[in-house]
Motif scaffolding. Structure first.
Motif, short mmCIF file in Angstrom:
data_model
loop_
_atom_site.label_atom_id
_atom_site.label_comp_id
_atom_site.label_asym_id
_atom_site.label_seq_id
_atom_site.Cartn_x
_atom_site.Cartn_y
_atom_site.Cartn_z
N GLN A 190 -13.55 -2.13 13.07
CA GLN A 190 -14.05 -1.26 12.01
C GLN A 190 -13.72 0.20 12.26
O GLN A 190 -13.75 1.02 11.34
CB GLN A 190 -15.56 -1.46 11.86
CG GLN A 190 -15.94 -2.84 11.33
CD GLN A 190 -17.42 -3.15 11.49
OE1 GLN A 190 -18.20 -2.33 11.98
NE2 GLN A 190 -17.82 -4.34 11.07
N ARG B 113 -4.51 -8.83 7.70
CA ARG B 113 -5.81 -9.18 7.14
C ARG B 113 -6.74 -7.97 7.21
O ARG B 113 -6.91 -7.38 8.29
CB ARG B 113 -6.43 -10.35 7.89
CG ARG B 113 -5.66 -11.65 7.73
CD ARG B 113 -6.32 -12.79 8.51
NE ARG B 113 -6.31 -12.53 9.93
CZ ARG B 113 -5.27 -12.81 10.72
NH1 ARG B 113 -4.17 -13.33 10.22
NH2 ARG B 113 -5.33 -12.56 12.01
N ARG B 114 -7.34 -7.65 6.08
CA ARG B 114 -8.24 -6.49 6.06
C ARG B 114 -9.54 -6.82 6.77
O ARG B 114 -10.14 -7.89 6.56
CB ARG B 114 -8.54 -6.05 4.62
CG ARG B 114 -9.41 -4.79 4.56
CD ARG B 114 -9.40 -4.14 3.22
NE ARG B 114 -10.23 -2.94 3.21
CZ ARG B 114 -10.21 -2.02 2.25
NH1 ARG B 114 -9.40 -2.17 1.21
NH2 ARG B 114 -11.00 -0.97 2.33
N VAL B 115 -9.98 -5.92 7.61
CA VAL B 115 -11.21 -6.10 8.38
C VAL B 115 -12.40 -5.75 7.49
O VAL B 115 -12.41 -4.70 6.84
CB VAL B 115 -11.20 -5.18 9.63
CG1 VAL B 115 -12.54 -5.19 10.33
CG2 VAL B 115 -10.08 -5.60 10.57
N ASP C 188 -0.40 -4.31 11.71
CA ASP C 188 -1.60 -3.70 12.29
C ASP C 188 -1.63 -2.27 11.79
O ASP C 188 -0.84 -1.41 12.23
CB ASP C 188 -1.53 -3.72 13.82
CG ASP C 188 -1.63 -5.13 14.41
OD1 ASP C 188 -2.08 -6.04 13.69
OD2 ASP C 188 -1.28 -5.30 15.59
N THR D 98 -6.90 -2.39 16.38
CA THR D 98 -6.36 -3.66 15.91
C THR D 98 -6.06 -4.62 17.04
O THR D 98 -5.90 -5.82 16.81
CB THR D 98 -5.08 -3.42 15.08
OG1 THR D 98 -4.16 -2.63 15.83
CG2 THR D 98 -5.43 -2.69 13.78
N ALA E 263 -9.73 1.99 6.00
CA ALA E 263 -9.49 0.54 6.04
C ALA E 263 -8.67 0.22 7.28
O ALA E 263 -7.86 1.03 7.74
CB ALA E 263 -8.76 0.06 4.79
N THR E 264 -8.89 -0.99 7.82
CA THR E 264 -8.13 -1.50 8.95
C THR E 264 -7.57 -2.87 8.59
O THR E 264 -8.28 -3.71 8.03
CB THR E 264 -9.01 -1.66 10.21
OG1 THR E 264 -9.65 -0.43 10.51
CG2 THR E 264 -8.19 -2.11 11.40
N TYR E 265 -6.30 -3.08 8.92
CA TYR E 265 -5.66 -4.38 8.73
C TYR E 265 -5.19 -4.89 10.08
O TYR E 265 -4.43 -4.19 10.78
CB TYR E 265 -4.47 -4.27 7.78
CG TYR E 265 -4.84 -3.97 6.35
CD1 TYR E 265 -4.90 -4.98 5.39
CD2 TYR E 265 -5.16 -2.68 5.95
CE1 TYR E 265 -5.25 -4.72 4.07
CE2 TYR E 265 -5.51 -2.39 4.63
CZ TYR E 265 -5.56 -3.41 3.71
OH TYR E 265 -5.90 -3.14 2.40
N THR F 248 0.92 -11.21 3.94
CA THR F 248 -0.35 -11.66 4.51
C THR F 248 -0.21 -13.03 5.16
O THR F 248 -1.01 -13.40 6.02
CB THR F 248 -1.45 -11.72 3.43
OG1 THR F 248 -1.00 -12.55 2.35
CG2 THR F 248 -1.75 -10.33 2.90
N ASP G 282 -12.17 -11.80 12.08
CA ASP G 282 -12.52 -10.56 11.40
C ASP G 282 -12.61 -9.38 12.37
O ASP G 282 -13.23 -8.37 12.07
CB ASP G 282 -13.83 -10.70 10.62
CG ASP G 282 -15.00 -11.12 11.50
OD1 ASP G 282 -14.79 -11.33 12.71
OD2 ASP G 282 -16.12 -11.22 10.97
N MET H 96 0.85 -1.18 0.00
CA MET H 96 0.00 0.00 0.00
C MET H 96 0.89 1.23 0.00
O MET H 96 2.00 1.21 0.53
CB MET H 96 -0.93 0.00 1.22
CG MET H 96 -0.22 -0.01 2.55
SD MET H 96 -1.36 -0.03 3.97
CE MET H 96 -2.17 -1.61 3.74
#
Length: 370
Positions: free
Chosen positions: A80, A366-368, A348, A84, A360-362, A20, A115, A1
């Motif tokens: 969301q 892993r993307r939430v 995180d 994290t 967005a949150t990872y 990932t 998730d 990113m």
């Protein structure tokens, strides 16, 4: 990113690479950016460390005292909003209730985050508090017994304990917990300045929701607040701008080097106005506040992204605000692999838009789901 990335060495305009499979950051490449760049670069996202909430009771209509399913639900809601990792925070309750609850929550602490946010462990808020400063805690305060404390520790990974140092036996409990690497915080207390300083000397490490439910600062009786401002390196504060006036937050910022933010969030987080559970009690959400029937503030509706925005609104830079919702709570718990965007750390990550809303949150790469 790619975007404007906040690293321990400042802002980098470039790219962040993560794996990932391992959930770890690989490398960060780019060029240093000026402090104004994250706000001036049109269309460039702001990439900051994931938020770490060390004091949260619920969210999304779920209260963690309800057990494992509720904890998973609140972890999803707060993820969301950029959180994290978190500590599931219990309420004061009888031993029979805590036995069941801690066993349930402990199972989630040992699970992969799925998730939602990673559940790092438990913040045991009580029962070893002063019944004269319950705040929104149920009237089930207790005097500590060594075997009982060790029993609780066997049920779940307890990372933080809030207690009142003036209660008989609590100084011995502080030493016991500190020897095991558990952070002891002073809260729900009528301790004098001298008693609070004595607790710090016995191994206490911080203060729970600074200013709230503790003996205030008076010029001839400095109380627990005075001890925190004079001696603490770490303390939590609730920056919803309802629990603590912005001026009092700023005073604490000048006095406590590692002041960090918590939400003290309840099941009402992310929910419409109405009635919700907070442990054994019913609370009401109305106009952004959560209260008991008698009007006492009872936790909050705060999420960590709003905490970040509130800090910026009262004058902190985005980098300083980020440290107080990510790096400092990680330092407090000794989490060297969280709270910073560096190679080898957990991925995180929170991506913020121009309004500092979460895009967005990872969690560990892993993307939430939104």
């Amino acid at each position: 990113m790619d975007g404007c990335i906040l690293t321990p060495d400042g802002w980098i305009d470039g790219k962040l690479h993560f794996d990932t499979g391992t959930g770890r950051i690989g490398r960060i490449e780019g060029t240093p950016a000026s402090p104004a760049t994250p706000f001036a670069a049109a269309g460039r996202p702001r990439i900051v460390p994931g938020f770490i909430d060390l004091h949260v009771h619920g969210g999304g209509g779920a209260d963690c005292m309800e057990g494992s399913a509720a904890l998973r639900a609140m972890a999803r809601l707060h993820a969301q909003h950029g959180t994290t990792s978190l500590l599931a925070t219990t309420m004061t309750a009888p031993r029979a209730v805590l036995d069941v609850t801690l066993a349930e929550l402990g199972r989630v602490c040992r699970e992969a985050p799925g998730d939602g946010a990673r559940v790092l462990g438990i913040h045991l808020e009580g029962p070893y508090i002063n019944p004269a400063r319950l705040g929104a805690q149920p009237d089930a305060a207790a005097v500590p017994v060594r075997d009982e404390v060790l029993h609780y520790l066997s049920l779940a990974p307890v990372r933080v304990v809030t207690l009142a140092p003036e209660i008989q036996g609590d100084l011995a409990l502080i030493a016991l917990l500190a020897e095991r690497g558990i952070r002891v915080q002073l809260g729900h207390t009528v301790a004098s300045y001298e008693q609070a300083v004595g607790a710090l000397e016995h191994g206490a490490a911080g203060f729970t929701h600074l200013y709230n439910a503790m003996s205030p600062l008076l010029h001839r009786a400095p109380g627990a607040v005075g001890a925190a401002l004079a001696h603490a390196r770490f303390s939590e504060v609730i920056p919803d701008l309802l629990h603590v006036h912005p001026g009092a937050i700023r005073a604490a910022l000048r006095a406590i080097p590692r002041l960090y933010c918590v939400t003290d969030g309840t099941a009402a987080c992310g929910m419409p106005d109405g009635d919700y559970k907070l442990g054994s009690q019913t609370v009401n959400k109305c106009l952004g506040a959560v209260r008991l029937a008698d009007g006492t503030l009872a936790g909050s509706t705060l999420t960590m992204d709003q905490a970040l925005r509130n800090l910026v609104a009262i004058g902190l830079s985005l980098a300083d605000a980020s440290a107080r919702v990510s790096r400092y709570p990680a330092e407090y718990l000794g989490l060297g692999e969280r709270g910073n965007l560096v190679a080898g750390a957990f991925a995180d990550i929170v991506i913020l838009d121009a309004d500092l809303a979460v895009a967005a949150t990872y969690v560990e790469g892993r993307r939430v789901p939104a």
